[in-house]
Motif scaffolding. Structure first.
Motif, PDB file in Angstrom:
ATOM      1  N   SER A  73       0.749  -0.909  -0.174  1.00  0.00           N
ATOM      2  CA  SER A  73      -0.055  -0.226  -0.228  1.00  0.00           C
ATOM      3  C   SER A  73       0.999   1.170   0.270  1.00  0.00           C
ATOM      4  O   SER A  73       1.837   1.681   0.278  1.00  0.00           O
ATOM      5  CB  SER A  73      -1.096   0.457   1.467  1.00  0.00           C
TER       6      SER A  73
ATOM      7  N   LYS B 193      -0.752  -2.758  -4.870  1.00  0.00           N
ATOM      8  CA  LYS B 193      -1.816  -3.332  -4.897  1.00  0.00           C
ATOM      9  C   LYS B 193      -2.419  -1.980  -4.142  1.00  0.00           C
ATOM     10  O   LYS B 193      -3.691  -1.981  -5.521  1.00  0.00           O
ATOM     11  CB  LYS B 193      -1.821  -4.451  -3.731  1.00  0.00           C
ATOM     12  N   HIS B 194      -2.769  -1.075  -3.478  1.00  0.00           N
ATOM     13  CA  HIS B 194      -3.339  -0.418  -2.787  1.00  0.00           C
ATOM     14  C   HIS B 194      -2.917   1.260  -2.814  1.00  0.00           C
ATOM     15  O   HIS B 194      -1.825   1.231  -2.386  1.00  0.00           O
ATOM     16  CB  HIS B 194      -3.896  -0.908  -1.835  1.00  0.00           C
TER      17      HIS B 194
ATOM     18  N   ARG C 130      -3.962   5.074  -1.577  1.00  0.00           N
ATOM     19  CA  ARG C 130      -4.707   5.580  -1.328  1.00  0.00           C
ATOM     20  C   ARG C 130      -5.481   6.780  -1.569  1.00  0.00           C
ATOM     21  O   ARG C 130      -4.646   7.590  -2.401  1.00  0.00           O
ATOM     22  CB  ARG C 130      -4.720   6.647   0.883  1.00  0.00           C
TER      23      ARG C 130
ATOM     24  N   PRO D   5     -11.807  -2.060  -1.112  1.00  0.00           N
ATOM     25  CA  PRO D   5     -10.944  -1.715  -2.549  1.00  0.00           C
ATOM     26  C   PRO D   5     -11.659  -2.023  -3.804  1.00  0.00           C
ATOM     27  O   PRO D   5     -11.829  -2.690  -3.649  1.00  0.00           O
ATOM     28  CB  PRO D   5      -9.826  -2.641  -2.473  1.00  0.00           C
TER      29      PRO D   5
ATOM     30  N   TYR E  31      -5.661  -0.686  -6.907  1.00  0.00           N
ATOM     31  CA  TYR E  31      -7.496  -0.949  -6.171  1.00  0.00           C
ATOM     32  C   TYR E  31      -6.608   0.456  -5.172  1.00  0.00           C
ATOM     33  O   TYR E  31      -5.859   1.303  -4.578  1.00  0.00           O
ATOM     34  CB  TYR E  31      -7.037  -1.311  -5.301  1.00  0.00           C
ATOM     35  N   TRP E  32      -7.458   1.434  -5.259  1.00  0.00           N
ATOM     36  CA  TRP E  32      -7.709   2.833  -4.707  1.00  0.00           C
ATOM     37  C   TRP E  32      -8.701   2.189  -3.124  1.00  0.00           C
ATOM     38  O   TRP E  32      -9.545   1.401  -3.057  1.00  0.00           O
ATOM     39  CB  TRP E  32      -8.536   3.855  -5.339  1.00  0.00           C
ATOM     40  N   PHE E  33      -8.538   2.585  -2.067  1.00  0.00           N
ATOM     41  CA  PHE E  33      -8.626   3.182  -0.725  1.00  0.00           C
ATOM     42  C   PHE E  33      -9.363   4.626  -0.392  1.00  0.00           C
ATOM     43  O   PHE E  33      -8.243   5.397  -0.647  1.00  0.00           O
ATOM     44  CB  PHE E  33      -8.075   1.864  -0.076  1.00  0.00           C
TER      45      PHE E  33
ATOM     46  N   SER F  33      -3.888  -3.125   5.008  1.00  0.00           N
ATOM     47  CA  SER F  33      -3.341  -4.362   3.646  1.00  0.00           C
ATOM     48  C   SER F  33      -4.379  -5.836   4.181  1.00  0.00           C
ATOM     49  O   SER F  33      -4.914  -5.555   2.804  1.00  0.00           O
ATOM     50  CB  SER F  33      -1.737  -4.478   2.882  1.00  0.00           C
TER      51      SER F  33
ATOM     52  N   LEU G 243      -7.493  -4.293   3.484  1.00  0.00           N
ATOM     53  CA  LEU G 243      -7.822  -4.530   2.132  1.00  0.00           C
ATOM     54  C   LEU G 243      -8.675  -5.403   1.418  1.00  0.00           C
ATOM     55  O   LEU G 243      -9.371  -5.560   0.463  1.00  0.00           O
ATOM     56  CB  LEU G 243      -7.183  -3.252   1.976  1.00  0.00           C
ATOM     57  N   ASP G 244      -7.227  -6.631   1.526  1.00  0.00           N
ATOM     58  CA  ASP G 244      -7.326  -7.830   0.802  1.00  0.00           C
ATOM     59  C   ASP G 244      -8.505  -8.639   1.661  1.00  0.00           C
ATOM     60  O   ASP G 244      -8.685  -9.381   0.576  1.00  0.00           O
ATOM     61  CB  ASP G 244      -6.109  -8.498   1.108  1.00  0.00           C
TER      62      ASP G 244
END
Length: 315
Positions: free
Chosen positions: A114, A175-176, A178, A195, A206-208, A276, A279-280
């Motif tokens: 992330s 992966k992620h 913000r 996400p 992927y956005w979070f 992470s 989110l995962d």
């Protein structure tokens, strides 16, 4: 999309923190994270892998500082996630970004899962008005016209052909990422599809989102006792955005209100894992989500309203 999720081990809610390294010191990091570890929280600590050659607008300790790096490595061994906040505290070329990410991998044995863009770094990916679409982008440009005119908000990490482009590296290795920050403690209620992947911004996998806590005062407001109880009642998930170097520690002592709130929260039936991991889990539970135009429009509108009416930090 429904936000209700069954959390592991019968937990009522999920809670974590993404801490940017702005103004970090060894003392702040050691003291705050020793406290979090003692009360059973495992969260996410973003770092700068390298020290930049020029004076930063907003700087702090980097992984080139030996004592600081040792503390971060210790946190990693304890189960805290180490994330990225760009590779250093000022604008970096593609080659510098690539090198910094490889140094991160060498230090921590993996690429960052992330990351979050750092204020003022022009290689930030899909940042400034590039975060937005349509009317919301127009409003943002009007509000930031002075910075745009000075080219201090022309972000190019996703612009192919720019010397600052690194979107393909982000897509391959991170992966992620913000994005929006909201005032609601229940981040999952504010952004119920995270996400998510945005096909209009393809270099981010992927956005979070996160919840407002840039400094100790805004953090404490968001995680008040009333809000903690509501988060549990709603079965939600909170990802707090913060800078632990922003007055959480004064004269060597942890802010009393922060300590009280975190002690209380840690005794509740929450799932306390790094960003992470959270989110995962959501991703596995719900599957891949591609944000629609209507979902994006609603999300951008909520963020703009929060930014205009409530935000006091950098988000």
């Amino acid at each position: 999309m429904s936000q209700q999720i069954t959390w592991p081990d019968g937990k009522d809610f999920a809670f974590t923190i993404f801490d940017d390294p702005d103004l970090d010191t060894v003392e702040t990091t050691t003291t705050i994270y020793s406290f979090l570890a003692d009360i059973g929280l495992r969260t996410t600590k973003a770092v700068w892998p390298v020290r930049g050659p020029s004076t930063p607008k907003i700087g702090g300790a980097t992984c080139e500082d030996g004592l600081y790096l040792q503390r971060i490595l210790d946190l990693h061994k304890q189960g805290f996630e180490v994330a990225l906040h760009n590779v250093t505290y000022h604008t970096s070329t593609r080659a510098e970004t690539a090198r910094g990410i490889e140094i991160f991998q060498q230090l921590f044995g993996q690429y960052p899962s992330s990351m979050a863009n750092h204020s003022g770094c022009l290689e930030s990916i899909y940042w400034g008005s590039e975060r937005l679409s349509g009317l919301q982008r127009l409003i943002y440009d009007v509000l930031h016209a002075r910075h745009i005119a000075k080219k201090s908000e022309i972000f190019q990490g996703h612009v192919e052909g720019s010397p600052l482009f690194w979107g393909d590296i982000c897509q391959e290795k991170i992966k992620h990422v913000r994005n929006f920050v909201f005032g609601d403690i229940n981040t999952l209620r504010a952004c119920p599809f995270m996400p998510y992947h945005d096909p209009a911004r393809p270099f981010v996998n992927y956005w979070f989102a996160s919840s407002e806590g840039a400094n100790v005062d805004s953090f404490n407001r968001t995680v008040s006792e009333e809000n903690q109880d509501r988060l549990a009642d709603e079965g939600g998930a909170c990802i707090m955005y913060t800078h632990f170097a922003s007055h959480f520690l004064e004269n060597g002592k942890i802010n009393g209100r922060f300590r009280t709130l975190m002690d209380r929260l840690s005794q509740m039936n929450g799932w306390f894992v790094p960003v992470s991991t959270l989110l995962d889990y959501i991703l596995v539970t719900r599957g891949h989500h591609v944000i629609t135009q209507n979902e994006r429009k609603a999300l951008e509108g909520r963020w703009m309203w929060h930014k205009i009416t409530r935000t006091r930090g950098r988000s």
